[in-house]
Design a protein around this motif. Structure first.
Motif, PDB file in Angstrom:
ATOM      1  N   GLY A  87       0.812  -0.983  -0.406  1.00 46.64           N
ATOM      2  CA  GLY A  87       0.054  -0.360   0.174  1.00 46.64           C
ATOM      3  C   GLY A  87       0.956   1.025   0.223  1.00 46.64           C
ATOM      4  N   VAL A  88       2.032   1.308  -0.215  1.00 49.04           N
ATOM      5  CA  VAL A  88       2.980   2.171   0.052  1.00 49.04           C
ATOM      6  C   VAL A  88       3.619   1.947  -1.418  1.00 49.04           C
ATOM      7  CG1 VAL A  88       5.014   3.041   0.691  1.00 49.04           C
ATOM      8  CG2 VAL A  88       4.042   1.561   2.175  1.00 49.04           C
ATOM      9  N   MET A  89       3.397   3.914  -1.923  1.00 51.01           N
ATOM     10  CA  MET A  89       3.370   3.681  -3.443  1.00 51.01           C
ATOM     11  C   MET A  89       5.305   4.187  -3.638  1.00 51.01           C
ATOM     12  SD  MET A  89       1.757   2.160  -5.392  1.00 51.01           S
ATOM     13  CE  MET A  89       2.293   2.648  -7.163  1.00 51.01           C
ATOM     14  N   PRO A  90       6.286   4.712  -4.247  1.00 51.42           N
ATOM     15  CA  PRO A  90       7.376   5.229  -4.120  1.00 51.42           C
ATOM     16  C   PRO A  90       6.576   6.741  -4.680  1.00 51.42           C
ATOM     17  CG  PRO A  90       7.020   3.685  -6.901  1.00 51.42           C
ATOM     18  CD  PRO A  90       6.134   3.858  -5.306  1.00 51.42           C
ATOM     19  N   ASN A  91       7.271   7.676  -4.466  1.00 49.25           N
ATOM     20  CA  ASN A  91       8.103   8.800  -4.510  1.00 49.25           C
ATOM     21  C   ASN A  91       7.706   9.247  -5.965  1.00 49.25           C
ATOM     22  OD1 ASN A  91       6.942   9.176  -1.864  1.00 49.25           O
ATOM     23  ND2 ASN A  91       9.538  10.027  -1.735  1.00 49.25           N
ATOM     24  N   SER A  92       8.438   8.970  -6.308  1.00 42.59           N
ATOM     25  CA  SER A  92       8.679   9.461  -8.156  1.00 42.59           C
ATOM     26  C   SER A  92       9.446   7.987  -8.353  1.00 42.59           C
ATOM     27  CB  SER A  92       9.824  10.352  -7.770  1.00 42.59           C
ATOM     28  OG  SER A  92      11.454  10.341  -7.551  1.00 42.59           O
ATOM     29  N   PRO A  93       9.890   7.681  -9.755  1.00 47.77           N
ATOM     30  CA  PRO A  93      10.404   7.167 -10.219  1.00 47.77           C
ATOM     31  C   PRO A  93      12.185   6.850 -10.251  1.00 47.77           C
ATOM     32  CG  PRO A  93       8.948   7.838 -12.280  1.00 47.77           C
ATOM     33  CD  PRO A  93       8.763   8.991 -10.670  1.00 47.77           C
ATOM     34  N   VAL A  94      12.185   8.115 -10.032  1.00 45.95           N
ATOM     35  CA  VAL A  94      14.061   8.143  -9.350  1.00 45.95           C
ATOM     36  C   VAL A  94      14.054   7.856  -8.465  1.00 45.95           C
ATOM     37  CG1 VAL A  94      15.400   9.981  -8.851  1.00 45.95           C
ATOM     38  CG2 VAL A  94      13.908  10.158 -10.689  1.00 45.95           C
ATOM     39  N   HIS A  95      12.472   7.411  -7.225  1.00 51.48           N
ATOM     40  CA  HIS A  95      13.157   7.180  -5.996  1.00 51.48           C
ATOM     41  C   HIS A  95      13.086   5.559  -6.188  1.00 51.48           C
ATOM     42  CE1 HIS A  95      11.056   5.399  -2.423  1.00 51.48           C
ATOM     43  NE2 HIS A  95      12.226   6.034  -1.421  1.00 51.48           N
ATOM     44  N   LEU A  96      12.540   4.830  -6.789  1.00 49.64           N
ATOM     45  CA  LEU A  96      12.200   3.967  -7.530  1.00 49.64           C
ATOM     46  C   LEU A  96      13.374   2.739  -7.920  1.00 49.64           C
ATOM     47  CD1 LEU A  96      10.508   1.315  -7.364  1.00 49.64           C
ATOM     48  CD2 LEU A  96       9.449   1.999  -9.830  1.00 49.64           C
ATOM     49  N   VAL A  97      14.207   3.437  -9.344  1.00 52.20           N
ATOM     50  CA  VAL A  97      14.905   3.287  -9.864  1.00 52.20           C
ATOM     51  C   VAL A  97      16.617   3.461  -8.326  1.00 52.20           C
ATOM     52  CG1 VAL A  97      16.841   3.764 -11.061  1.00 52.20           C
ATOM     53  CG2 VAL A  97      14.524   3.647 -11.650  1.00 52.20           C
ATOM     54  N   ILE A  98      16.857   4.376  -7.524  1.00 54.65           N
ATOM     55  CA  ILE A  98      17.743   4.824  -6.802  1.00 54.65           C
ATOM     56  C   ILE A  98      17.686   3.069  -5.684  1.00 54.65           C
ATOM     57  CG2 ILE A  98      18.344   5.608  -4.551  1.00 54.65           C
ATOM     58  CD1 ILE A  98      17.683   8.482  -6.366  1.00 54.65           C
ATOM     59  N   LEU A  99      16.383   3.379  -4.713  1.00 55.96           N
ATOM     60  CA  LEU A  99      15.592   2.110  -4.567  1.00 55.96           C
ATOM     61  C   LEU A  99      15.901   1.113  -4.332  1.00 55.96           C
ATOM     62  CD1 LEU A  99      14.365   2.078  -1.582  1.00 55.96           C
ATOM     63  CD2 LEU A  99      12.224   0.735  -2.344  1.00 55.96           C
ATOM     64  N   THR A 100      15.913   0.552  -5.743  1.00 58.85           N
ATOM     65  CA  THR A 100      16.089  -0.531  -6.870  1.00 58.85           C
ATOM     66  C   THR A 100      17.579  -0.633  -6.404  1.00 58.85           C
ATOM     67  OG1 THR A 100      14.316  -0.160  -8.102  1.00 58.85           O
ATOM     68  CG2 THR A 100      16.236  -1.921  -8.877  1.00 58.85           C
ATOM     69  N   PHE A 101      18.420  -0.156  -7.171  1.00 61.13           N
ATOM     70  CA  PHE A 101      19.986   0.273  -7.360  1.00 61.13           C
ATOM     71  C   PHE A 101      20.630  -0.569  -6.317  1.00 61.13           C
ATOM     72  CE2 PHE A 101      19.450   1.486 -11.745  1.00 61.13           C
ATOM     73  CZ  PHE A 101      20.212   0.417 -12.375  1.00 61.13           C
ATOM     74  N   VAL A 102      20.167  -0.326  -4.594  1.00 59.11           N
ATOM     75  CA  VAL A 102      20.380   0.244  -3.340  1.00 59.11           C
ATOM     76  C   VAL A 102      20.256  -1.210  -3.088  1.00 59.11           C
ATOM     77  CG1 VAL A 102      20.450   0.745  -1.525  1.00 59.11           C
ATOM     78  CG2 VAL A 102      20.430   2.556  -2.919  1.00 59.11           C
ATOM     79  N   THR A 103      19.616  -1.371  -3.368  1.00 55.04           N
ATOM     80  CA  THR A 103      18.713  -3.070  -2.596  1.00 55.04           C
ATOM     81  C   THR A 103      19.753  -4.018  -3.361  1.00 55.04           C
ATOM     82  OG1 THR A 103      16.304  -2.304  -2.450  1.00 55.04           O
ATOM     83  CG2 THR A 103      16.754  -4.520  -2.810  1.00 55.04           C
ATOM     84  N   MET A 104      19.793  -4.252  -5.027  1.00 55.28           N
ATOM     85  CA  MET A 104      20.427  -4.955  -5.535  1.00 55.28           C
ATOM     86  C   MET A 104      21.724  -4.591  -5.073  1.00 55.28           C
ATOM     87  SD  MET A 104      19.619  -4.041  -9.399  1.00 55.28           S
ATOM     88  CE  MET A 104      21.007  -5.157 -10.112  1.00 55.28           C
ATOM     89  N   ILE A 105      22.082  -3.669  -5.079  1.00 53.99           N
ATOM     90  CA  ILE A 105      24.251  -3.137  -4.532  1.00 53.99           C
ATOM     91  C   ILE A 105      24.562  -4.369  -2.476  1.00 53.99           C
ATOM     92  CG2 ILE A 105      26.209  -2.155  -3.268  1.00 53.99           C
ATOM     93  CD1 ILE A 105      24.957  -0.226  -5.539  1.00 53.99           C
ATOM     94  N   GLN A 106      23.203  -4.296  -1.713  1.00 57.93           N
ATOM     95  CA  GLN A 106      22.839  -4.563  -0.323  1.00 57.93           C
ATOM     96  C   GLN A 106      22.724  -6.133  -0.950  1.00 57.93           C
ATOM     97  OE1 GLN A 106      20.112  -2.403   1.151  1.00 57.93           O
ATOM     98  NE2 GLN A 106      21.392  -1.014   2.080  1.00 57.93           N
ATOM     99  N   ASP A 107      22.006  -6.722  -1.775  1.00 56.91           N
ATOM    100  CA  ASP A 107      21.838  -7.988  -1.516  1.00 56.91           C
ATOM    101  C   ASP A 107      22.986  -8.770  -2.448  1.00 56.91           C
ATOM    102  OD1 ASP A 107      19.521  -7.584  -0.753  1.00 56.91           O
ATOM    103  OD2 ASP A 107      18.166  -7.863  -2.671  1.00 56.91           O
ATOM    104  N   LEU A 108      23.669  -7.905  -3.471  1.00 53.52           N
ATOM    105  CA  LEU A 108      25.043  -8.692  -3.690  1.00 53.52           C
ATOM    106  C   LEU A 108      26.032  -9.037  -2.585  1.00 53.52           C
ATOM    107  CD1 LEU A 108      27.270  -9.146  -6.067  1.00 53.52           C
ATOM    108  CD2 LEU A 108      27.768  -7.116  -6.014  1.00 53.52           C
ATOM    109  N   LEU A 109      26.393  -7.942  -1.745  1.00 50.50           N
ATOM    110  CA  LEU A 109      27.355  -7.313  -0.715  1.00 50.50           C
ATOM    111  C   LEU A 109      27.079  -8.599   0.005  1.00 50.50           C
ATOM    112  CD1 LEU A 109      27.580  -4.005   0.436  1.00 50.50           C
ATOM    113  CD2 LEU A 109      29.077  -5.667  -0.667  1.00 50.50           C
TER     114      LEU A 109
END
Length: 189
Positions: A87-109
């Protein structure tokens, strides 16, 4: 929508991400393609071959761009899907992309940390059983590119290998830095 639907969606998308990510890493680390574990992973991720007709491989065939793009798309779907189902939507597409890449890097580590830990345990298993199965070979072959730079830094101590300790330390520092960067980026949005 509900916690159950978010849980089921999360499990399905995480399995898909893990399979495609494993295929990407196996090709990147140049693991034996005739290993049964690698062959079954390639069969399970035929979708990468479909995208592979469009996107080339780089680095003498080791960097599979199709798998990498598919991983990014799956992570975008995961982040957006979990946000939508909660039920939470991202603030903007930029927020979604940044969150995606941050999550990817954290998962890789996190994955690298688990891989090194598995290599440590399996080295003891190999030492006591004097045999290497296909799963053990894949895990050790995947961990070798992570540990090789640290082995070059450490003096040769015979049977004692301290490179995993240095690798854990480097991963820990990278995780701290990544969490701080994530906090700064996400608070700023």
């Amino acid at each position: 929508m509900g916690a159950n639907s978010a849980l089921i969606f999360g499990i399905i998308i995480n399995v898909a991400i893990l399979l495609v990510f494993f295929r990407f890493l196996v090709q990147l680390a140049a693991v034996n393609p005739y290993n049964p574990v690698v062959m079954s992973t390639v069969k399970a991720t035929k979708i990468v071959d479909v995208f592979g007709r469009i996107l080339p491989t780089l680095g003498k065939g080791r960097v599979n761009l199709a798998a990498l793009v598919l991983i990014v798309v799956l992570y975008l779907l995961k982040i957006f899907g979990l946000m939508y189902l909660s039920g939470v939507m991202p603030n903007s597409p930029v927020h979604l992309v940044i969150l995606t890449f941050v999550t990817m890097i954290q998962d890789l580590l996190r994955f690298c940390r688990y891989l090194i830990f598995a290599t440590i345990i399996l080295s003891w298993v190999v030492m006591f059983t004097q045999s290497r199965g296909p799963y053990i070979e894949v895990i050790q072959d995947l961990a070798e590119p992570l540990l090789a730079p640290f082995r070059r830094l450490m003096p040769n101590m015979g049977m004692i290998d301290l490179s995993p300790i240095l690798a854990f330390l480097a991963l820990y520092i990278a995780e701290i830095l990544m969490n701080e960067v994530a906090r700064i980026l996400l608070v700023g949005l």
